[in-house]
Design a protein around this motif. Structure first.
Motif, PDB file in Angstrom:
ATOM      1  N   ASN A  80      29.591  74.637 -32.415  1.00  0.00           N
ATOM      2  CA  ASN A  80      28.468  74.827 -33.415  1.00  0.00           C
ATOM      3  C   ASN A  80      29.000  76.126 -34.140  1.00  0.00           C
ATOM      4  O   ASN A  80      29.148  76.051 -35.454  1.00  0.00           O
ATOM      5  CB  ASN A  80      27.617  75.321 -32.600  1.00  0.00           C
ATOM      6  N   ARG A  81      29.704  77.019 -33.626  1.00  0.00           N
ATOM      7  CA  ARG A  81      29.894  78.322 -34.289  1.00  0.00           C
ATOM      8  C   ARG A  81      31.373  77.757 -35.171  1.00  0.00           C
ATOM      9  O   ARG A  81      31.088  78.419 -36.487  1.00  0.00           O
ATOM     10  CB  ARG A  81      30.353  79.266 -33.303  1.00  0.00           C
ATOM     11  N   ASN A  82      32.049  77.069 -34.825  1.00  0.00           N
ATOM     12  CA  ASN A  82      33.379  77.151 -35.463  1.00  0.00           C
ATOM     13  C   ASN A  82      32.802  76.221 -36.813  1.00  0.00           C
ATOM     14  O   ASN A  82      33.602  76.262 -37.629  1.00  0.00           O
ATOM     15  CB  ASN A  82      34.578  75.993 -34.619  1.00  0.00           C
ATOM     16  N   PHE A  83      32.107  75.048 -36.750  1.00  0.00           N
ATOM     17  CA  PHE A  83      31.555  74.485 -37.769  1.00  0.00           C
ATOM     18  C   PHE A  83      31.231  75.359 -38.694  1.00  0.00           C
ATOM     19  O   PHE A  83      31.151  75.248 -39.918  1.00  0.00           O
ATOM     20  CB  PHE A  83      30.718  73.196 -37.337  1.00  0.00           C
ATOM     21  N   ARG A  84      30.387  76.202 -38.246  1.00  0.00           N
ATOM     22  CA  ARG A  84      29.426  77.221 -39.286  1.00  0.00           C
ATOM     23  C   ARG A  84      30.555  78.123 -39.806  1.00  0.00           C
ATOM     24  O   ARG A  84      30.494  78.457 -40.885  1.00  0.00           O
ATOM     25  CB  ARG A  84      28.460  78.011 -38.270  1.00  0.00           C
ATOM     26  N   TYR A  85      31.573  78.591 -39.073  1.00  0.00           N
ATOM     27  CA  TYR A  85      32.722  79.336 -39.603  1.00  0.00           C
ATOM     28  C   TYR A  85      33.481  78.809 -40.532  1.00  0.00           C
ATOM     29  O   TYR A  85      33.674  79.249 -41.618  1.00  0.00           O
ATOM     30  CB  TYR A  85      33.371  80.054 -38.513  1.00  0.00           C
ATOM     31  N   VAL A  86      33.885  77.645 -40.335  1.00  0.00           N
ATOM     32  CA  VAL A  86      34.636  76.704 -41.058  1.00  0.00           C
ATOM     33  C   VAL A  86      33.860  76.488 -42.514  1.00  0.00           C
ATOM     34  O   VAL A  86      34.629  76.716 -43.647  1.00  0.00           O
ATOM     35  CB  VAL A  86      35.088  75.520 -40.451  1.00  0.00           C
TER      36      VAL A  86
ATOM     37  N   ASN B 171      40.209  72.199 -42.368  1.00  0.00           N
ATOM     38  CA  ASN B 171      39.861  70.705 -42.184  1.00  0.00           C
ATOM     39  C   ASN B 171      39.467  70.674 -40.532  1.00  0.00           C
ATOM     40  O   ASN B 171      40.127  70.244 -39.715  1.00  0.00           O
ATOM     41  CB  ASN B 171      41.062  69.758 -42.436  1.00  0.00           C
ATOM     42  N   TYR B 172      38.238  70.947 -40.545  1.00  0.00           N
ATOM     43  CA  TYR B 172      37.332  70.820 -39.119  1.00  0.00           C
ATOM     44  C   TYR B 172      36.064  69.870 -39.424  1.00  0.00           C
ATOM     45  O   TYR B 172      35.473  70.447 -39.971  1.00  0.00           O
ATOM     46  CB  TYR B 172      37.071  72.372 -38.741  1.00  0.00           C
ATOM     47  N   GLN B 173      36.026  69.049 -38.465  1.00  0.00           N
ATOM     48  CA  GLN B 173      34.757  68.078 -38.864  1.00  0.00           C
ATOM     49  C   GLN B 173      33.837  68.292 -37.348  1.00  0.00           C
ATOM     50  O   GLN B 173      34.438  68.172 -36.414  1.00  0.00           O
ATOM     51  CB  GLN B 173      35.269  66.675 -38.927  1.00  0.00           C
TER      52      GLN B 173
ATOM     53  N   ILE C 216      48.053  82.667 -44.669  1.00  0.00           N
ATOM     54  CA  ILE C 216      48.463  81.626 -45.397  1.00  0.00           C
ATOM     55  C   ILE C 216      49.039  80.640 -44.401  1.00  0.00           C
ATOM     56  O   ILE C 216      48.803  79.328 -44.338  1.00  0.00           O
ATOM     57  CB  ILE C 216      49.625  81.967 -46.596  1.00  0.00           C
ATOM     58  N   LEU C 217      50.178  81.077 -43.643  1.00  0.00           N
ATOM     59  CA  LEU C 217      50.654  80.241 -42.415  1.00  0.00           C
ATOM     60  C   LEU C 217      49.939  79.535 -41.681  1.00  0.00           C
ATOM     61  O   LEU C 217      49.846  78.538 -41.355  1.00  0.00           O
ATOM     62  CB  LEU C 217      51.805  80.906 -41.706  1.00  0.00           C
ATOM     63  N   LEU C 218      48.730  80.481 -41.155  1.00  0.00           N
ATOM     64  CA  LEU C 218      47.653  79.908 -40.120  1.00  0.00           C
ATOM     65  C   LEU C 218      47.093  78.575 -40.708  1.00  0.00           C
ATOM     66  O   LEU C 218      47.040  77.706 -39.931  1.00  0.00           O
ATOM     67  CB  LEU C 218      46.661  81.185 -39.948  1.00  0.00           C
ATOM     68  N   PHE C 219      46.395  78.620 -41.917  1.00  0.00           N
ATOM     69  CA  PHE C 219      45.789  77.686 -42.442  1.00  0.00           C
ATOM     70  C   PHE C 219      46.391  76.613 -42.916  1.00  0.00           C
ATOM     71  O   PHE C 219      46.053  75.365 -43.296  1.00  0.00           O
ATOM     72  CB  PHE C 219      44.481  78.075 -43.346  1.00  0.00           C
ATOM     73  N   SER C 220      47.940  77.009 -43.364  1.00  0.00           N
ATOM     74  CA  SER C 220      48.507  75.768 -43.929  1.00  0.00           C
ATOM     75  C   SER C 220      49.104  74.944 -42.681  1.00  0.00           C
ATOM     76  O   SER C 220      49.340  73.665 -42.930  1.00  0.00           O
ATOM     77  CB  SER C 220      49.792  76.289 -44.597  1.00  0.00           C
ATOM     78  N   VAL C 221      49.259  75.454 -41.448  1.00  0.00           N
ATOM     79  CA  VAL C 221      49.789  74.754 -40.441  1.00  0.00           C
ATOM     80  C   VAL C 221      48.443  74.278 -39.479  1.00  0.00           C
ATOM     81  O   VAL C 221      48.684  73.595 -38.230  1.00  0.00           O
ATOM     82  CB  VAL C 221      50.890  75.480 -39.629  1.00  0.00           C
ATOM     83  N   LEU C 222      47.242  74.606 -39.943  1.00  0.00           N
ATOM     84  CA  LEU C 222      46.199  74.320 -39.182  1.00  0.00           C
ATOM     85  C   LEU C 222      45.875  72.723 -39.481  1.00  0.00           C
ATOM     86  O   LEU C 222      44.983  72.445 -40.223  1.00  0.00           O
ATOM     87  CB  LEU C 222      45.094  74.983 -39.213  1.00  0.00           C
ATOM     88  N   ALA C 223      46.670  72.063 -39.063  1.00  0.00           N
ATOM     89  CA  ALA C 223      46.396  70.688 -39.398  1.00  0.00           C
ATOM     90  C   ALA C 223      46.083  69.560 -37.957  1.00  0.00           C
ATOM     91  O   ALA C 223      46.689  69.921 -36.942  1.00  0.00           O
ATOM     92  CB  ALA C 223      47.895  69.896 -39.953  1.00  0.00           C
TER      93      ALA C 223
ATOM     94  N   TYR D 293      38.243  77.032 -28.369  1.00  0.00           N
ATOM     95  CA  TYR D 293      38.175  78.451 -28.007  1.00  0.00           C
ATOM     96  C   TYR D 293      39.122  79.584 -28.933  1.00  0.00           C
ATOM     97  O   TYR D 293      38.826  80.308 -29.139  1.00  0.00           O
ATOM     98  CB  TYR D 293      38.695  78.600 -26.451  1.00  0.00           C
ATOM     99  N   LYS D 294      40.320  78.766 -29.088  1.00  0.00           N
ATOM    100  CA  LYS D 294      41.356  79.459 -29.930  1.00  0.00           C
ATOM    101  C   LYS D 294      40.746  79.658 -31.430  1.00  0.00           C
ATOM    102  O   LYS D 294      40.760  80.816 -31.720  1.00  0.00           O
ATOM    103  CB  LYS D 294      42.757  78.846 -29.962  1.00  0.00           C
ATOM    104  N   LEU D 295      40.263  78.806 -32.049  1.00  0.00           N
ATOM    105  CA  LEU D 295      39.664  78.649 -33.466  1.00  0.00           C
ATOM    106  C   LEU D 295      38.487  79.745 -33.561  1.00  0.00           C
ATOM    107  O   LEU D 295      38.252  80.625 -34.398  1.00  0.00           O
ATOM    108  CB  LEU D 295      39.313  77.435 -33.677  1.00  0.00           C
ATOM    109  N   TYR D 296      37.632  79.626 -32.636  1.00  0.00           N
ATOM    110  CA  TYR D 296      36.541  80.563 -32.524  1.00  0.00           C
ATOM    111  C   TYR D 296      37.016  81.879 -32.337  1.00  0.00           C
ATOM    112  O   TYR D 296      36.448  82.939 -32.913  1.00  0.00           O
ATOM    113  CB  TYR D 296      35.493  80.309 -31.355  1.00  0.00           C
TER     114      TYR D 296
END
Length: 145
Positions: free
Chosen positions: A78-84, A107-109, A7-14, A120-123
């Protein structure tokens, strides 16, 4: 604890834009690690921030993840966009997927240059997440690293 961390990870992934310049040469990065495996990427000229709060992720990143430079930025984007994309689909289907794992959308565009460090960290978080929680975001084989 795992659910709270997600929850914290994606709530602060701004992602917040601080400047219109796209110069990666001027970006000065600092990585801070605090109690609870919190990884923050930020800097004076850095345009985007990511904060990952997940028990064990910092250790896994240093000990198991492929080193920076192994994949190029295009591959990571490319991978991050697919994962997101898959992550956000699972968030929108709480009756089908565990709503405690997939609580908030990311929110990843695809058309924004977030820089190598953030990608790198997100992947690697997505790889860690899949292995830790036995989830398969893209079908096929779950990547081990």
């Amino acid at each position: 604890m795992k659910n709270i961390s997600l929850i914290l990870l994606f709530s602060v992934l701004a992602f917040s834009c601080k400047t219109n310049e796209k110069t990666t040469e001027n970006i000065k990065q600092t990585t801070n690690t605090a109690v609870g495996d919190t990884i923050t990427i930020s800097g004076k000229n850095l345009e985007y921030d990511i904060l990952i709060i997940e028990p064990g992720f910092n250790y896994w990143l240093k000990s198991t993840a492929k080193p920076q430079g192994f994949h190029n930025q295009g591959y990571l984007e490319n991978r991050n966009f697919r994962y997101v994309t898959e992550w956000n689909q699972r968030v929108s289907q709480p009756l089908r997927y565990n709503s405690k794992l997939y609580e908030l959308p990311v929110n990843y565009q695809n058309n924004i240059d977030y820089g190598y460090a953030l990608n790198y960290k997100l992947y690697n978080y997505f790889i860690y997440f899949q292995n830790t929680y036995k989830q398969n975001l893209l079908g096929g084989r779950i990547p081990s690293n």
